[in-house]
Design a protein around this motif. Structure first.
Motif, PDB file in Angstrom:
ATOM      1  N   PRO A  20       8.033 -32.620 -29.509  1.00  0.00           N
ATOM      2  CA  PRO A  20       8.609 -33.123 -28.265  1.00  0.00           C
ATOM      3  C   PRO A  20       8.551 -34.641 -28.200  1.00  0.00           C
ATOM      4  N   GLY A  21       9.471 -35.201 -27.472  1.00  0.00           N
ATOM      5  CA  GLY A  21       9.533 -36.657 -27.308  1.00  0.00           C
ATOM      6  C   GLY A  21      10.719 -37.198 -28.063  1.00  0.00           C
ATOM      7  N   PRO A  22      10.559 -37.323 -29.387  1.00  0.00           N
ATOM      8  CA  PRO A  22      11.728 -37.731 -30.158  1.00  0.00           C
ATOM      9  C   PRO A  22      12.821 -36.656 -30.125  1.00  0.00           C
ATOM     10  N   TYR A  23      12.402 -35.405 -29.952  1.00  0.00           N
ATOM     11  CA  TYR A  23      13.326 -34.274 -29.931  1.00  0.00           C
ATOM     12  C   TYR A  23      13.174 -33.530 -28.602  1.00  0.00           C
ATOM     13  N   SER A  24      14.058 -32.584 -28.362  1.00  0.00           N
ATOM     14  CA  SER A  24      14.137 -31.953 -27.048  1.00  0.00           C
ATOM     15  C   SER A  24      13.892 -30.450 -27.090  1.00  0.00           C
ATOM     16  N   MET A  25      13.226 -29.956 -26.052  1.00  0.00           N
ATOM     17  CA  MET A  25      13.198 -28.526 -25.788  1.00  0.00           C
ATOM     18  C   MET A  25      14.531 -28.225 -25.106  1.00  0.00           C
ATOM     19  N   ILE A  26      15.277 -27.275 -25.646  1.00  0.00           N
ATOM     20  CA  ILE A  26      16.606 -27.021 -25.097  1.00  0.00           C
ATOM     21  C   ILE A  26      16.701 -25.695 -24.343  1.00  0.00           C
ATOM     22  N   SER A  27      15.687 -24.843 -24.483  1.00  0.00           N
ATOM     23  CA  SER A  27      15.618 -23.650 -23.634  1.00  0.00           C
ATOM     24  C   SER A  27      14.178 -23.163 -23.573  1.00  0.00           C
ATOM     25  N   GLY A  29      11.932 -19.650 -22.175  1.00  0.00           N
ATOM     26  CA  GLY A  29      11.901 -18.301 -21.641  1.00  0.00           C
ATOM     27  C   GLY A  29      10.470 -17.853 -21.418  1.00  0.00           C
ATOM     28  N   MET A  30      10.244 -17.069 -20.375  1.00  0.00           N
ATOM     29  CA  MET A  30       8.915 -16.525 -20.082  1.00  0.00           C
ATOM     30  C   MET A  30       9.074 -15.094 -19.591  1.00  0.00           C
ATOM     31  N   ALA A  31       8.117 -14.254 -19.980  1.00  0.00           N
ATOM     32  CA  ALA A  31       8.117 -12.856 -19.552  1.00  0.00           C
ATOM     33  C   ALA A  31       6.668 -12.398 -19.412  1.00  0.00           C
ATOM     34  N   VAL A  32       6.362 -11.752 -18.312  1.00  0.00           N
ATOM     35  CA  VAL A  32       5.004 -11.260 -18.088  1.00  0.00           C
ATOM     36  C   VAL A  32       4.826  -9.939 -18.826  1.00  0.00           C
ATOM     37  N   VAL A  33       3.761  -9.855 -19.586  1.00  0.00           N
ATOM     38  CA  VAL A  33       3.450  -8.650 -20.359  1.00  0.00           C
ATOM     39  C   VAL A  33       3.285  -7.466 -19.405  1.00  0.00           C
ATOM     40  N   GLY A  34       4.008  -6.382 -19.704  1.00  0.00           N
ATOM     41  CA  GLY A  34       3.913  -5.167 -18.908  1.00  0.00           C
ATOM     42  C   GLY A  34       4.722  -5.192 -17.626  1.00  0.00           C
ATOM     43  N   ARG A  35       5.487  -6.243 -17.409  1.00  0.00           N
ATOM     44  CA  ARG A  35       6.264  -6.380 -16.172  1.00  0.00           C
ATOM     45  C   ARG A  35       7.673  -6.843 -16.505  1.00  0.00           C
ATOM     46  N   ASP A  36       8.547  -5.910 -16.803  1.00  0.00           N
ATOM     47  CA  ASP A  36       9.928  -6.255 -17.138  1.00  0.00           C
ATOM     48  C   ASP A  36      10.652  -6.965 -15.998  1.00  0.00           C
ATOM     49  N   ASP A  37      10.141  -6.835 -14.780  1.00  0.00           N
ATOM     50  CA  ASP A  37      10.779  -7.463 -13.628  1.00  0.00           C
ATOM     51  C   ASP A  37      10.397  -8.928 -13.459  1.00  0.00           C
ATOM     52  N   LEU A  38       9.434  -9.402 -14.242  1.00  0.00           N
ATOM     53  CA  LEU A  38       8.968 -10.781 -14.086  1.00  0.00           C
ATOM     54  C   LEU A  38       9.348 -11.600 -15.319  1.00  0.00           C
ATOM     55  N   ARG A  39      10.528 -12.204 -15.229  1.00  0.00           N
ATOM     56  CA  ARG A  39      11.049 -13.017 -16.334  1.00  0.00           C
ATOM     57  C   ARG A  39      11.638 -14.308 -15.783  1.00  0.00           C
ATOM     58  N   PHE A  40      11.652 -15.319 -16.651  1.00  0.00           N
ATOM     59  CA  PHE A  40      12.206 -16.618 -16.299  1.00  0.00           C
ATOM     60  C   PHE A  40      12.940 -17.168 -17.509  1.00  0.00           C
ATOM     61  N   TYR A  41      14.081 -17.809 -17.265  1.00  0.00           N
ATOM     62  CA  TYR A  41      14.819 -18.462 -18.352  1.00  0.00           C
ATOM     63  C   TYR A  41      15.545 -19.684 -17.811  1.00  0.00           C
ATOM     64  N   THR A  42      15.494 -20.750 -18.571  1.00  0.00           N
ATOM     65  CA  THR A  42      16.289 -21.926 -18.252  1.00  0.00           C
ATOM     66  C   THR A  42      16.680 -22.637 -19.536  1.00  0.00           C
ATOM     67  N   GLU A  43      17.792 -23.298 -19.484  1.00  0.00           N
ATOM     68  CA  GLU A  43      18.164 -24.234 -20.531  1.00  0.00           C
ATOM     69  C   GLU A  43      17.843 -25.616 -19.991  1.00  0.00           C
ATOM     70  N   LEU A  44      17.741 -26.589 -20.881  1.00  0.00           N
ATOM     71  CA  LEU A  44      17.389 -27.945 -20.476  1.00  0.00           C
ATOM     72  C   LEU A  44      18.333 -28.952 -21.114  1.00  0.00           C
ATOM     73  N   ARG A  45      18.654 -29.976 -20.352  1.00  0.00           N
ATOM     74  CA  ARG A  45      19.441 -31.075 -20.894  1.00  0.00           C
ATOM     75  C   ARG A  45      18.577 -31.832 -21.906  1.00  0.00           C
ATOM     76  N   PRO A  46      19.087 -32.114 -23.078  1.00  0.00           N
ATOM     77  CA  PRO A  46      18.306 -32.880 -24.066  1.00  0.00           C
ATOM     78  C   PRO A  46      17.845 -34.218 -23.496  1.00  0.00           C
ATOM     79  N   ILE A  47      16.635 -34.626 -23.901  1.00  0.00           N
ATOM     80  CA  ILE A  47      16.047 -35.868 -23.403  1.00  0.00           C
ATOM     81  C   ILE A  47      16.188 -37.014 -24.396  1.00  0.00           C
ATOM     82  N   SER A  48      16.741 -36.731 -25.556  1.00  0.00           N
ATOM     83  CA  SER A  48      16.836 -37.723 -26.617  1.00  0.00           C
ATOM     84  C   SER A  48      18.176 -37.585 -27.321  1.00  0.00           C
ATOM     85  N   ASP A  49      18.613 -38.661 -27.918  1.00  0.00           N
ATOM     86  CA  ASP A  49      19.830 -38.608 -28.728  1.00  0.00           C
ATOM     87  C   ASP A  49      19.552 -38.039 -30.118  1.00  0.00           C
ATOM     88  N   GLU A  50      18.282 -37.993 -30.500  1.00  0.00           N
ATOM     89  CA  GLU A  50      17.913 -37.495 -31.824  1.00  0.00           C
ATOM     90  C   GLU A  50      17.870 -35.966 -31.822  1.00  0.00           C
TER      91      GLU A  50
END
Length: 184
Positions: A20-27, A29-50
């Motif tokens: 991280p820093g020079p490069y970007s996290m672009i997505s 995802g999170m999911a709670v073990v044993g709980r299919d109803d508890l999930r999260f997902y997002t994409e992210l705008r890149p923070i670097s040109d590299e």
């Protein structure tokens, strides 16, 4: 009131480079073990040109689309923290990744860089799937790959797609199977 149970939050990221820093996290995802109803997902705008083209290609995400349409890192991480903190009504969120070094490095850095703190912990500590499996089975590193664990436990129907949301759900399913195998 009794002590709330631990909620294992399986986390997966896709990134366009090795750190991280020079490069970007672009997505994310999170999911709670044993709980299919508890999930999260997002994409992210890149923070670097590299970016590393081969790393970007793994996710299949379009960098130009992310630059135009994805939420800024501050917005995405605030939404992620809100989701994690919302889990505290039901339990204590515990970070889980496989490998925790890669995913944890990006998640911890992003939370601290864009929000000033992590909703998981100040240290960024959590569970590494492969290390957990090695300790449980007494096996070597080579025998701790997720594909090996899935085969040994007979876990099917959980593909690894390089979509952070789907891979977080896969990890949650694998860890749920590991926990169930301990009880047998």
């Amino acid at each position: 009131m009794g002590k709330l149970p631990e909620l294992y939050v399986a986390v997966d990221v896709e990134a366009d480079g090795p750190i991280p820093g020079p490069y970007s996290m672009i997505s994310l995802g999170m999911a709670v073990v044993g709980r299919d109803d508890l999930r999260f997902y997002t994409e992210l705008r890149p923070i670097s040109d590299e970016f590393v083209p081969e790393a970007l290609a793994v996710s299949g995400l379009d960098r130009d689309r992310l630059l135009r349409e994805a939420p800024a890192a501050e917005e995405a991480m605030a939404a992620a923290a809100k989701w994690i903190n919302g889990l505290r009504k039901e339990g204590r969120p515990v970070f889980l990744a496989g490998p925790a070094v890669f995913d944890g490095m990006f998640v911890h850095w992003y939370f601290h860089r864009f929000l000033g703190k992590s909703p998981f912990s100040a240290s960024g500590s959590g569970i590494d799937l492969r290390s957990y499996w090695m300790g449980l089975e007494g096996c070597e590193w080579v025998s701790s790959r997720k594909s090996v664990i899935k085969q040994k436990l007979g876990v099917t129907g959980l593909p690894h797609t390089h979509h952070a949301g789907e891979d977080a759900a896969e990890l949650a399913g694998v860890f749920e199977a590991i926990l169930a195998s301990r009880k047998e």
